[in-house]
Design an enzyme around this catalytic site. Sequence first.
Site, PDB file in Angstrom:
ATOM      1  N   HIS A   1      -0.879  10.452  -2.393  1.00  0.00           N
ATOM      2  CA  HIS A   1      -2.070   9.967  -1.710  1.00  0.00           C
ATOM      3  C   HIS A   1      -3.298  10.778  -2.106  1.00  0.00           C
ATOM      4  CE1 HIS A   1      -4.855   8.643   1.274  1.00  0.00           C
ATOM      5  NE2 HIS A   1      -4.758   9.720   2.012  1.00  0.00           N
TER       6      HIS A   1
ATOM      7  N   HIS B   1       0.837  -1.196   0.000  1.00  0.00           N
ATOM      8  CA  HIS B   1       0.000   0.000   0.000  1.00  0.00           C
ATOM      9  C   HIS B   1       0.877   1.252   0.000  1.00  0.00           C
ATOM     10  CE1 HIS B   1      -2.907   2.796   2.210  1.00  0.00           C
ATOM     11  NE2 HIS B   1      -3.573   2.437   1.132  1.00  0.00           N
TER      12      HIS B   1
END
Length: 351
Positions: free
Chosen positions: A79, A37
């Site tokens: 992000h 991730h």
Amino acid sequence: MTGGISQITVKIRLTVALIGAVTAIPVSAGDMLVIAHRGASGERPEHTLAAYERAIDQGADYIEPDLVATKDNVLVARHENELSDTTDVGALEEFADRRRSKTIDGKLVSGWFAEDFTIAELRTLRAKERLPTLRTANARFDGLYTVPTFEEILTLVRAKEAETGRRIGIYPELKHPNFLLQEAGIDTVDLLVTALRQADLDDADDPVFIQCFEVGTLRRLNKMVDVPLILLVKGEGGPADEPALYYLDMLTPSGLKEIASYADGIGADIRLLFGPDGIPTGLVSDVHEAGLKLHAWTLRKENAFLPPVLKRGTAENGTGDVLGMVTLLKVQGVDGVFTDDPGLVVEALGK
């Protein structure tokens, strides 16, 4: 109830006993994918080439870049399109006048946005740790790394494949594609498809998944590429491009059947799979019944992100029972897990 043990207490004790019993032996890897991730973001600032390379070296099956775009149509890994949480942009005087407020997917956001910078300008920024209070060790790397382009990430993957002799998967997420198209005129769907085609990574047998929280984006991608598509879901709200839909309603049997018409799997918030007591909700079996895969997000080692039965000690940044979480996911038949700590999950799976 008076003079007895509540049902929830019994469930908690059973869950603790289950974890204790099965974590005493190695967990079979099976087909459960380890998806890094944002790279090995539990050890390096997220979405940096250093984080991706560390994840690959630790044995991750896939690395996951979140993709936004610059003013001049270059895909970059962040992000969010807002940059101040993950870069030093707020400290640079030359960009002070770029601060803006924008309504993104219904939320007012203030800061500096990737789509307001050219790639040349973005290259002057340096990455920083997004969770410095929880991951103080990661903050040591602040200022060392640039914001990588998607092309640079693909180049890294090819180099590591040549070095290791194994295939390394790419699992990009398109962030706010509808907003970027409508508000900035930037078509990140087309940019991603073009990049995958140029890299010869747009066929069903290529190690690629594409994920998004938006339905329209996946429907469009379903007509453009053959790689598997994943609809991301969480416990609140719904797709930004479909205001009448709610994720929880989409996770009913009829909703899952509809998802299967344009996607190949669900990327579900791990909290949807079981409650704080660790008791499964049944979502995994429902998703499989609809012919879909389920990839859970996000397994993090810190107590702050783990259910009560898996916390160890009282410190929020302390390391909890990662093996216990892997076990709970394996018992349910989860097909893959997004994790900030791929090395720990690979070890837990015995890969």
